[in-house]
Design an enzyme around this catalytic site. Sequence first.
Site, PDB file in Angstrom:
ATOM      1  N   GLY A  62     -14.201   5.058  -9.207  1.00 45.31           N
ATOM      2  CA  GLY A  62     -14.527   4.858  -7.806  1.00 45.31           C
ATOM      3  C   GLY A  62     -15.705   5.721  -7.390  1.00 45.31           C
ATOM      4  O   GLY A  62     -15.937   6.801  -7.934  1.00 45.31           O
ATOM      5  N   HIS A 226      -9.389  12.093  -4.280  1.00 46.56           N
ATOM      6  CA  HIS A 226      -9.417  10.870  -3.481  1.00 46.56           C
ATOM      7  C   HIS A 226      -8.857  11.104  -2.078  1.00 46.56           C
ATOM      8  O   HIS A 226      -8.480  10.157  -1.400  1.00 46.56           O
ATOM      9  CB  HIS A 226      -8.606   9.763  -4.165  1.00 46.56           C
ATOM     10  CG  HIS A 226      -9.104   9.439  -5.529  1.00 46.56           C
ATOM     11  ND1 HIS A 226      -8.556  10.008  -6.659  1.00 46.56           N
ATOM     12  CD2 HIS A 226     -10.094   8.627  -5.949  1.00 46.56           C
ATOM     13  CE1 HIS A 226      -9.189   9.546  -7.725  1.00 46.56           C
ATOM     14  NE2 HIS A 226     -10.123   8.713  -7.319  1.00 46.56           N
ATOM     15  N   GLY A 413      -5.479   6.167   1.451  1.00 44.32           N
ATOM     16  CA  GLY A 413      -5.818   5.580   2.737  1.00 44.32           C
ATOM     17  C   GLY A 413      -6.559   4.262   2.714  1.00 44.32           C
ATOM     18  O   GLY A 413      -7.054   3.822   3.752  1.00 44.32           O
ATOM     19  N   CYS A 415      -5.327   1.205   1.094  1.00 41.83           N
ATOM     20  CA  CYS A 415      -4.530   0.050   0.665  1.00 41.83           C
ATOM     21  C   CYS A 415      -4.836  -1.174   1.514  1.00 41.83           C
ATOM     22  O   CYS A 415      -5.049  -2.270   1.004  1.00 41.83           O
ATOM     23  CB  CYS A 415      -3.038   0.382   0.722  1.00 41.83           C
ATOM     24  SG  CYS A 415      -1.956  -1.010   0.293  1.00 41.83           S
TER      25      CYS A 415
END
Length: 596
Positions: A62, A226, A413, A415
Site C-alpha cells: 500500500g 497503517h 479505517g 473498509c
Amino acid sequence: MSYKAKKLINDPNAVVTEFIEGLVETYPGLQYLDGFPQIKVVLRADVSGETYDKVAVISGGGSGHEPAHAGFVGEGMLTAAICGDVFTSPPVDSILAGIRAVTGPMGCLLIVKNYTGDRLNFGLAAEQAKSEGYKIEMVIVGDDCALPPPRGIAGRRGLAGTIFVHKVAGSAAASGLSLAEVAAEAKHASEWVGTMGVALSVCTLPGEIPSDRLGPQAMELGLGIHGEPGAAISEVPPVDIVVSHVLKQILSTETQYVPINRGSRVVLMINGLGATPLMELMIAAGKAVPQLQLEHGLAVDRVYTGSFMTSLDMAGFSISVMKVDPAMLMRLDAPTKAPSWPVGAEGDRPPAKIPVSVPASRSKIIAEVDAFNNLKELNEQGSTLECAIEAAANEIINLKEKLNDWDSKVGDGDCGSTMFRGATAVLEDMRKCYPLNDAAETVNEIGATIGRVMGGTSGILYVIFCKAAYASLKASPLITSMQWAKALESSIAAVSKYGGAAAGFRTMLDAFIPASAVLKERIDAGDDPVTAFLLSSEAALSGAESTKHMQAQAGRSSYVSPDMLASVPDPGAMAAAAWYRAAALAVEKKMRHSKS
C-alpha cells in the site's frame, strides 16, 4: 464539528498516481508503467525484462509509506516497486505487470511485508507468473517486535526493517548471484532484523476526517504502519526513556525476536513516520547508540537516520536493529542509485512512462466480454440475478461511512472505502458486460471487477470467493438452489484455505458460515428457495453481530486489544452480511411482485 484534514492534494483518489508522476520527473532514472489508474508500477528506466541479465528484485504494498517503496527503486536496490492505493495491497494485475516488465531469464525475487493482503496478492501473482514461465521466489518480512508471540496465523508485521532486506537483496542481485542465492541472502537479512514503532499522533488518510484517538498528552507504543492502534498507550516521557523501552523490547532475551546477543555487531535505523522533525530523529539516534553499546554490549557499525518507511503524516518514529557480519555490511555499503537510500541520480532523462505489456490471452477475454455485451433479453434467472446484484452493491455504497467508522476503531479505517470501490465498479460493469443469463460467468466477472479495483485483503479474498463459486457453478447454465448452496460452501472453503481463517476468527466468514449452514438446512427441509435465502441472510446478520464478542485471530484487528474490539463488530463481517441480506430481500420482493 469534525473537519477533513488539510492536505496539499487534488483528488484524494488520485494521490498515488500524481505522486508517481512527480517522482519520475524528479528522478530521471525511474519510469512508470502507463496503466493508471489500476496499474501503478515504478521501475528502473535502464531495465527491460527482455534483456535484463540479473535477478529482478520487486517489492511494494500500500502507498502512504513514502519513500517506501518506489523511492528505493534503482541499481543496487529494487528493480521495480508495486504501489497500491493508500494502505491497500496492490492488485494482482499490477504485480504481474511489474514482474513482466523487468524479469529476465535470471528470475525475480518478491520481497513482501507480512500483511495478509500483501501475502495473498503477491502470492497469487507469483503463481500466475510461474504459470507463464517466469522463475519466482518470495521472501516475507515480519520484523515487528511490539507484540509477544504467538501471533496466530497473522504473524509479525512487516515494518521499516524491510528496507534493509531491499538493500541486501538488491546488492546481491547486482553482483550477479542466482535467484536462489539472492533469495537466501534476503531471507537471512529478514531473520536478523527487529523493529518497533511509537507514535504521538494518528495519521490521516487523504480526504478523511482526522482521528482523535490520541489525546494531547498520550503516545502509542508498538503500532503498525497503517494507523491501527498500538499495543499500549502511555503519557509522553523523555525520548531517552522511549528509546530505552523500544530497544529492550527488540532485544528481549525472553522473546528472542532476533538472534542478537552481547558482543554482536549491529546496524541501527531511526525511521521517521512522516511528521517527525529531523531534529527529533537525530536526538533519538544520539540516545540509541550509547544505549546499544553500554547497556546491551553491542558494536554499532552503521546508523541510518531519516524517513524510510512512513505512515502518511504520523508523528513518531520506529527503531530497527539488525545483526550484521562482514558480508552483510558489504551489501549495505554497496553502491546504489536508489534515490531514497539516499543517492543522487545520474544520466539522460528517458521517457517518463512506458506501456504495460499485455499477455496475448487477454485478447480472448476482451472478445468474450464483447460477446457478453450483445446479450439483449434477460431470462427469469438473469433478471433475478441483476436485481440481487444491484441491491447488494447499493447496500454497500450506502454503508461506506459506517464501515469506515467501525474499521477506524479496529483496523486502518478504509473498509468502507475499499468495499465502496468494488460496489460502484460492479454496478458499472454489470450494465456494460455481465452475461446475466449465465449465472456462473456473471459470478466470474464480478470476481474480475473486484480484482481490478478493490485491492487489499478484502479484495483478494472476494476474488477467491467468486472464483471458487464459479468453479462450482459453471457445470450448469441454469442454477438450482442446491447448487447455489454448494457454491457458497465452496467459496467459504476457499477463503478459509487461502486466508487461514475459520469460524470465530472475527472475519467475513463469521457471517458466511452460519448463512451457509442455514441455507443448506432449509433447502434440505424442503423450504422454497426464497424463504431459505431469507432465513440464511438473517443468520448472516446474527453471525456478523456476534463478532463483537470475539477476539480477532486474523487480519489487522488481531493487533488490537480485546477491550477495543468488545464494542465494535468486525467491519468485513458486517459488510458481507449487509450485501447478502440486501440481495435476499431484493429477490423476495421481486418474487412476491411477479406472483401478484
